[in-house]
Design an enzyme around this catalytic site. Sequence first.
Site, PDB file in Angstrom:
ATOM      1  N   THR A  31       0.817  -1.208   0.000  1.00  0.00           N
ATOM      2  CA  THR A  31       0.000   0.000   0.000  1.00  0.00           C
ATOM      3  C   THR A  31       0.859   1.269   0.000  1.00  0.00           C
ATOM      4  O   THR A  31       0.527   2.215  -0.726  1.00  0.00           O
ATOM      5  CB  THR A  31      -0.986  -0.014   1.188  1.00  0.00           C
ATOM      6  N   GLU A  39       1.133   9.715  -5.519  1.00  0.00           N
ATOM      7  CA  GLU A  39       1.768  11.015  -5.284  1.00  0.00           C
ATOM      8  C   GLU A  39       2.639  11.423  -6.459  1.00  0.00           C
ATOM      9  O   GLU A  39       2.662  12.589  -6.858  1.00  0.00           O
ATOM     10  CB  GLU A  39       2.601  10.995  -4.004  1.00  0.00           C
ATOM     11  N   GLY A  58       3.075  16.920  -0.867  1.00  0.00           N
ATOM     12  CA  GLY A  58       1.841  16.259  -0.470  1.00  0.00           C
ATOM     13  C   GLY A  58       1.405  16.729   0.902  1.00  0.00           C
ATOM     14  O   GLY A  58       2.226  16.882   1.806  1.00  0.00           O
ATOM     15  N   HIS A  65      -7.029   0.507  -0.876  1.00  0.00           N
ATOM     16  CA  HIS A  65      -6.338  -0.558  -1.606  1.00  0.00           C
ATOM     17  C   HIS A  65      -7.285  -1.750  -1.671  1.00  0.00           C
ATOM     18  O   HIS A  65      -7.575  -2.380  -0.666  1.00  0.00           O
ATOM     19  CB  HIS A  65      -5.035  -0.903  -0.879  1.00  0.00           C
ATOM     20  N   ARG A 109      -2.191  18.401  -2.769  1.00  0.00           N
ATOM     21  CA  ARG A 109      -0.822  18.902  -2.800  1.00  0.00           C
ATOM     22  C   ARG A 109      -0.862  20.413  -2.658  1.00  0.00           C
ATOM     23  O   ARG A 109      -1.841  21.046  -3.056  1.00  0.00           O
ATOM     24  CB  ARG A 109      -0.102  18.505  -4.095  1.00  0.00           C
TER      25      ARG A 109
END
Length: 130
Positions: A31, A39, A58, A65, A109
């Site tokens: 994950t 990202e 970030g 997941h 972000r």
Amino acid sequence: MPDTRLTKEYAVTQELLASRMGSGALPVLATPAVSAFFENAAMELAAGFLADGETTVGSKITVEHLAPTAPGCAVTVTAELLEHEKRIFRFRLEARDNAGVIATGTHERVSVKSDRFLQKADQRKSAVAE
């Protein structure tokens, strides 16, 4: 105007397995690796909106997941820019392997001036916690 959608492909290597990264016991895509894929795609997409000397960092990510992916598979990640408001970029994310969707998520972000951001990090190194 820069693109608002980016698709990238990543290979699931041994280094990206949960058993190798320490995020799980099984030899499947970790994950944290999926998060890094997300990202990376979002960072690259946001770069088209930035001035010289700026980058994005970030600030928030959610990842669901949904399915395991074996080593040797390819993962295709799509980042879609949903909103760009001042310094904030918000994305919708999806990852797929050859069998279908393996993960979805959202990501935020923030644009920063690279030099000033690194100065802040250095200042924190020598700060004394209260």
